[in-house]
Design an enzyme around this catalytic site. Structure first.
Site: not given
Ligand code: WQD
Length: 334
Positions: A31, A58, A124, A148, A152, A176, A230
């Site tokens: 890492d 790296d 992802s 991003y 991927k 994921y 989600r």
């Molecule tokens: C989840 C839900 C937001 C924060 C991201 C990356 C994805 C993966 C997982 C790597 C959504 C809502 C969030 C907040 C909110 N990472 N939310 N208030 O966007 O589904 O995925 O993480 O692989 O690539 O994009 O995850 O946790 O940001 O959001 O309402 O303060 O929570 O709108 O509906 P996301 P998240």
């Protein structure tokens, strides 16, 4: 097997290390510490109750990586190193292509130099773009909508070409969904620096009184309660999925894309309610405007993982929240 984890001291990497050691693998953590700290190594050795060699490096340092692969007689690589914030990638696309795509090219060159052909890649669900149907299975079209996700997807396509060029390749791309939670020991877990962009750590900080309230990004989505849905998966289930992918590759060649998700969607407000119950604390929130780039709902069809890897996510959303809360409290204590 001797397994090198790039990004090994990160959130997913540290949990994957624990799962692999529990199955008898020897793990080397590699890492550059841009998004984690070396303190994780000691915690991991405490959790795993064994030494965990750490190499600060790296993935783009190809020569150094070749030496590390040789020094530890590595048999397989789990490639987790990379930048992973969607909003950040829109602002800094070059950083994302340099770290994620260029880094993977360097890793592939190093593996080729050491005749290594077994690779598990951290992909992802963002490679699916805006879902055309739900639940998402691996046949869903891939069409990333941000740098991003595109990085991927480009890596997945590169790996597909590598497998086509060498029939002895053994490659799995793990897609994921939303990893959350922490190892039950409360020693390792997601500790974002600054303001968390992801939902679960933000909820935990509101419950702990570190933040006054949660902003819920959008209350007018076409979902049961109007908030985003989600597929949350416990990080230890995800970690065990990596070990299952490795054992699958010990018996199978080729290129395989596999979803790692629970196969069930939870809305933001459903998660808030579960977290309040798990922590015994209120999580005040306000509905605000949607966040750019968000989709209404995204959750997986996890059947292929069950069929190919004999793996399924078994931990509940209650355990995801309880383990997050335990970690949050241990962080508070320090
Ligand atoms: C989840 C839900 C937001 C924060 C991201 C990356 C994805 C993966 C997982 C790597 C959504 C809502 C969030 C907040 C909110 N990472 N939310 N208030 O966007 O589904 O995925 O993480 O692989 O690539 O994009 O995850 O946790 O940001 O959001 O309402 O303060 O929570 O709108 O509906 P996301 P998240």
């Amino acid at each position: 097997m001797n397994v090198l984890l790039t990004g090994g001291t990160g959130y997913i990497g540290s949990h994957a290390a624990v799962a692999l050691v529990e199955l008898g693998h020897q793990v080397v953590l590699y890492d550059n510490l841009t998004n984690s700290s070396e303190a994780v190594v000691e915690k991991l050795e405490q959790v795993a109750d064994q030494r965990m060699p750490f190499v600060k490096g790296d993935v783009r340092d190809t020569k150094f990586l070749i030496d590390a692969l040789g020094d530890y007689s590595i048999d397989a690589v789990i490639h987790l190193a990379g930048l992973k914030a969607v909003s950040d990638s829109i602002k800094k696309p070059v950083d994302y292509y340099a770290n994620n795509v260029q880094g993977t090219i360097s890793l592939l060159q190093a593996m080729r130099a050491q005749q290594l052909k077994t690779l598990v890649f951290s992909s992802s669900a963002t490679v699916y773009g805006h879902p055309r149907y739900l639940p998402l299975d691996e046949s869903h079209p891939t069409c990333a909508t941000n740098p991003y996700g595109r990085s991927k997807l480009q890596i997945e396509e590169m790996l597909r070409d590598v497998a086509a060029s060498d029939p002895q390749s053994r490659i799995v791309c793990l897609r994921y969904f939303n990893p959350v939670g922490a190892h039950e020991g409360g020693l390792i877990g997601e500790k974002p620096n600054g303001v968390p962009s992801n939902l679960m750590p933000f909820i935990a900080q509101v419950a702990a009184g570190k933040r006054t309230e949660l902003s819920v990004f959008g209350g007018d989505y076409p979902t049961p309660d109007g908030t985003g849905v989600r597929d949350y998966i416990h990080v230890m289930d995800l970690a065990e999925g990596h070990a299952a992918a490795l054992s699958f590759l010990s018996q199978n060649v080729g290129w395989h894309a596999i979803n790692l998700g629970k196969g069930k969607g939870y809305s933001v407000l459903e998660l808030v309610r579960v977290f309040e119950k798990a922590s015994g604390h209120q999580v005040p929130y306000t509905l605000v405007a949607r966040r750019a780039g968000d989709v209404a709902a995204c959750y997986s069809n996890p059947e292929k993982a069950f069929k190919l890897l004999n793996w399924a996510a078994k931990r509940t959303v209650e355990e995801m929240c309880a383990s997050t809360w335990r970690l949050q409290q241990s962080v508070e204590i320090k």
